[in-house]
Enzyme design. Structure first.
Site, PDB file in Angstrom:
ATOM      1  N   GLU A 146      20.942 -70.270  -4.806  1.00 54.82           N
ATOM      2  CA  GLU A 146      19.666 -69.952  -5.445  1.00 54.82           C
ATOM      3  C   GLU A 146      19.179 -71.119  -6.297  1.00 54.82           C
ATOM      4  O   GLU A 146      17.971 -71.390  -6.374  1.00 54.82           O
ATOM      5  CB  GLU A 146      19.808 -68.690  -6.310  1.00 54.82           C
ATOM      6  CG  GLU A 146      20.066 -67.419  -5.516  1.00 54.82           C
ATOM      7  CD  GLU A 146      18.953 -67.138  -4.517  1.00 54.82           C
ATOM      8  OE1 GLU A 146      17.786 -67.068  -4.932  1.00 54.82           O
ATOM      9  OE2 GLU A 146      19.260 -67.002  -3.315  1.00 54.82           O
ATOM     10  N   TRP A 201      17.728 -73.610  -3.885  1.00 60.95           N
ATOM     11  CA  TRP A 201      16.360 -73.219  -3.521  1.00 60.95           C
ATOM     12  C   TRP A 201      15.385 -73.641  -4.617  1.00 60.95           C
ATOM     13  O   TRP A 201      14.266 -74.113  -4.340  1.00 60.95           O
ATOM     14  CB  TRP A 201      16.270 -71.704  -3.320  1.00 60.95           C
ATOM     15  CG  TRP A 201      16.545 -71.228  -1.933  1.00 60.95           C
ATOM     16  CD1 TRP A 201      17.663 -70.595  -1.478  1.00 60.95           C
ATOM     17  CD2 TRP A 201      15.655 -71.319  -0.796  1.00 60.95           C
ATOM     18  NE1 TRP A 201      17.529 -70.292  -0.139  1.00 60.95           N
ATOM     19  CE2 TRP A 201      16.325 -70.717   0.300  1.00 60.95           C
ATOM     20  CE3 TRP A 201      14.386 -71.858  -0.607  1.00 60.95           C
ATOM     21  CZ2 TRP A 201      15.738 -70.642   1.564  1.00 60.95           C
ATOM     22  CZ3 TRP A 201      13.798 -71.786   0.657  1.00 60.95           C
ATOM     23  CH2 TRP A 201      14.482 -71.181   1.727  1.00 60.95           C
ATOM     24  N   TRP A 258      -8.251 -63.922   7.049  1.00 64.66           N
ATOM     25  CA  TRP A 258      -7.755 -62.808   6.252  1.00 64.66           C
ATOM     26  C   TRP A 258      -8.806 -61.703   6.174  1.00 64.66           C
ATOM     27  O   TRP A 258     -10.001 -61.972   6.124  1.00 64.66           O
ATOM     28  CB  TRP A 258      -7.416 -63.277   4.834  1.00 64.66           C
ATOM     29  CG  TRP A 258      -6.418 -64.386   4.769  1.00 64.66           C
ATOM     30  CD1 TRP A 258      -6.664 -65.693   4.505  1.00 64.66           C
ATOM     31  CD2 TRP A 258      -5.004 -64.280   4.989  1.00 64.66           C
ATOM     32  NE1 TRP A 258      -5.495 -66.424   4.532  1.00 64.66           N
ATOM     33  CE2 TRP A 258      -4.458 -65.585   4.826  1.00 64.66           C
ATOM     34  CE3 TRP A 258      -4.138 -63.225   5.293  1.00 64.66           C
ATOM     35  CZ2 TRP A 258      -3.100 -65.846   4.966  1.00 64.66           C
ATOM     36  CZ3 TRP A 258      -2.792 -63.492   5.428  1.00 64.66           C
ATOM     37  CH2 TRP A 258      -2.278 -64.783   5.260  1.00 64.66           C
ATOM     38  N   ASN A 299      14.131 -59.342  -6.769  1.00 65.07           N
ATOM     39  CA  ASN A 299      13.774 -60.393  -5.813  1.00 65.07           C
ATOM     40  C   ASN A 299      13.628 -59.879  -4.383  1.00 65.07           C
ATOM     41  O   ASN A 299      12.707 -60.278  -3.648  1.00 65.07           O
ATOM     42  CB  ASN A 299      14.809 -61.523  -5.843  1.00 65.07           C
ATOM     43  CG  ASN A 299      14.372 -62.703  -4.993  1.00 65.07           C
ATOM     44  OD1 ASN A 299      13.330 -63.300  -5.254  1.00 65.07           O
ATOM     45  ND2 ASN A 299      15.141 -63.027  -3.968  1.00 65.07           N
ATOM     46  N   TRP A 328      -2.432 -64.719   0.881  1.00 60.08           N
ATOM     47  CA  TRP A 328      -1.261 -64.831   0.019  1.00 60.08           C
ATOM     48  C   TRP A 328      -1.625 -65.335  -1.375  1.00 60.08           C
ATOM     49  O   TRP A 328      -0.941 -65.025  -2.354  1.00 60.08           O
ATOM     50  CB  TRP A 328      -0.203 -65.737   0.649  1.00 60.08           C
ATOM     51  CG  TRP A 328      -0.643 -67.147   0.928  1.00 60.08           C
ATOM     52  CD1 TRP A 328      -1.178 -67.641   2.090  1.00 60.08           C
ATOM     53  CD2 TRP A 328      -0.588 -68.266   0.023  1.00 60.08           C
ATOM     54  NE1 TRP A 328      -1.466 -68.989   1.962  1.00 60.08           N
ATOM     55  CE2 TRP A 328      -1.104 -69.390   0.709  1.00 60.08           C
ATOM     56  CE3 TRP A 328      -0.153 -68.419  -1.288  1.00 60.08           C
ATOM     57  CZ2 TRP A 328      -1.194 -70.655   0.126  1.00 60.08           C
ATOM     58  CZ3 TRP A 328      -0.248 -69.680  -1.885  1.00 60.08           C
ATOM     59  CH2 TRP A 328      -0.768 -70.775  -1.169  1.00 60.08           C
ATOM     60  N   TRP A 354       5.776 -66.897  -1.892  1.00 56.52           N
ATOM     61  CA  TRP A 354       4.601 -66.310  -1.245  1.00 56.52           C
ATOM     62  C   TRP A 354       4.275 -67.000   0.071  1.00 56.52           C
ATOM     63  O   TRP A 354       3.919 -66.347   1.059  1.00 56.52           O
ATOM     64  CB  TRP A 354       3.401 -66.360  -2.200  1.00 56.52           C
ATOM     65  CG  TRP A 354       3.358 -65.143  -3.056  1.00 56.52           C
ATOM     66  CD1 TRP A 354       3.831 -65.002  -4.333  1.00 56.52           C
ATOM     67  CD2 TRP A 354       2.857 -63.864  -2.680  1.00 56.52           C
ATOM     68  NE1 TRP A 354       3.656 -63.720  -4.765  1.00 56.52           N
ATOM     69  CE2 TRP A 354       3.049 -62.991  -3.779  1.00 56.52           C
ATOM     70  CE3 TRP A 354       2.257 -63.355  -1.526  1.00 56.52           C
ATOM     71  CZ2 TRP A 354       2.673 -61.647  -3.749  1.00 56.52           C
ATOM     72  CZ3 TRP A 354       1.868 -62.016  -1.496  1.00 56.52           C
ATOM     73  CH2 TRP A 354       2.081 -61.182  -2.594  1.00 56.52           C
TER      74      TRP A 354
END
Length: 436
Positions: free
Chosen positions: A260, A263, A291, A326, A344, A367
């Site tokens: 993590e 990331w 969209w 999460n 998004w 996102w």
């Protein structure tokens, strides 16, 4: 004031221990005075005057003031436009050098450039260091010297470089006598900044070895209390050292938790090298997606009234406490982008307003991952089934019942969209956009 000082500008590093900028300031040979600025350019954009992040900052500033008072020093705290504040500080103090730690957001880099130019005009040095990342900028590059755009090869290189040298703490405590001796200085209150207190406790600053031992098994189940580290807000504002946390994960032999942190570094370097992601898709062709952007449907998603219990639970948790598990963040984001075909960026902006641990790089990366427009290799066919996700990660429905108590009653709404239809619609829209 005639004595020449070194000022250390605290931003995302609200701690005195293991702080790179503070360490270099304390070794500068001059007395050191820490500074924190409540940035009006950021705070004035906040809609909610009861913002958990602002309250957290006030709490941590008070803690730092107390720590510095014990050392016979103080913290200079101001509220205003940073460029104006620094003009005032340069008039008030004889400043030889200013020390700070790197920030990677576009606004922050532009701000720091403007401040460094102001300081240079006055003959004052500006020194910036790496602190909130383990590896940053050009430290982890491909064989051809370019930044990585896919996580897996980045992580392999990241781990190969992870030697004890990079996790070594900065021993600021050795130089605590170098703090400038002064009395406690006044600080702006929440009321003076037009914010109201919430008064709820914040999560702990440390993560226990026991929690790290079980992190891999518990992190995906939102009903479990303390199943995740809950350190997001502390990492966001640097009240905990990233190096200290990485060492702890290594000592616990916890590759899942360490991943993590990997990331986190990855998203920092994506933002740093590809600043267009703040407003555009990482993969530019995804900006062609048509969209639907139905405002009524967006409002239902925001309120947690979609008819999908796991989605609604997540959104209500977010609205209630400023935090969401999460796993549920991924489910709710996927639902907005894929099921409702809403941009998004709408969801990212909503999370930015509500999350107490909001971090632009991670929020944007998450996102764009959910939307398929980010650094994923073959992403757009991935459409989470909220029902199956709930069955897998909240099998007893405890999390859902906590946040959606009316889930099995007649008052609970029917699903606003049918999953199979929505999945196929999303795939068709994406295919059409990417075929152009």
């Amino acid at each position: 004031m005639s004595e020449t000082l070194s000022l250390v500008w605290l931003r995302r590093d609200l701690r005195l221990h293991d702080n790179a900028a503070l360490y270099h300031a304390l070794k500068s040979g001059r007395p050191v005075l820490p500074v924190f600025i409540f940035d009006r350019l950021i705070l004035d954009q906040l809609d909610d005057r009861q913002d958990r992040r602002v309250e957290f900052l006030v709490q941590e500033i008070d803690r730092l003031r107390d720590e510095l008072a014990e050392l016979g020093s103080a913290l200079v705290v101001r509220y205003g436009n940073p460029i104006d504040v620094w003009k005032e500080l340069l008039e008030q103090y004889n400043v030889g050098d200013v020390f700070a730690n790197h920030d990677y957001e576009v606004y922050a880099k532009e701000r720091d450039k403007a401040i460094s130019e102001l300081l240079a005009e006055r003959g004052t040095g500006f020194h910036s260091s790496k602190d909130q990342a383990i590896f940053e900028r050009n430290e982890v590059l491909t064989g051809s010297g370019s930044p990585y755009t896919v996580f897996t090869p980045y992580s392999r290189n990241w781990y190969s470089k992870l030697t004890p040298f990079y996790l070594k703490p900065y021993p600021t405590e050795r130089y605590k006598k170098h703090f400038f001796k002064t009395t406690v200085l006044p600080t702006p209150t929440l009321a003076e900044m037009n914010f109201k207190p919430l008064g709820e406790p914040f999560p702990a600053r440390t993560v226990s070895a026991k929690r790290l031992d079980s992190y891999k098994q518990t992190r995906d189940f939102p009903a479990l209390e303390h199943g995740t580290s809950e350190l997001g807000i502390h990492l966001r504002f640097g009240t905990i050292s990233i190096r200290e946390l990485a060492r702890q994960a290594q000592d616990a032999n916890d590759r899942t938790f360490l991943n993590e942190l990997c990331w986190r570094d990855f998203y920092f370097q994506v933002l740093d090298h590809f600043p267009h992601v703040e407003t555009h898709s990482f993969r530019r062709d995804y900006d062609r997606i048509e969209w639907r952007n139905n405002e009524d449907e967006f409002e239902k998603w925001c309120r947690g009234e979609t008819g999908y219990p796991i989605v609604d639970a997540g959104m209500r948790q977010l609205n209630s406490i400023g935090w969401m598990h999460n796993r549920v963040r991924m489910i709710t984001a996927s639902f907005l982008c894929k099921h409702l075909l809403i941009d998004w960026r709408w969801g990212e902006a909503y999370f930015a307003r509500k999350l107490r641990d909001y971090d632009l790089s991670a929020n944007n990366g998450g996102w764009q991952w959910a939307a398929g427009s980010g650094t994923d290799a073959a992403p757009y066919f991935r459409v989470f089934n909220p029902t199956l996700q709930a069955q897998k990660f909240d099998p007893k429905g405890d999390y859902i019942r906590q946040w959606v108590p009316e889930v099995n009653s007649p008052t609970y709404p029917q699903p606003m969209v049918e999953h199979s239809m929505a999945r196929q619609r999303a795939i068709d829209v994406y295919k059409k956009a990417l075929a152009k």
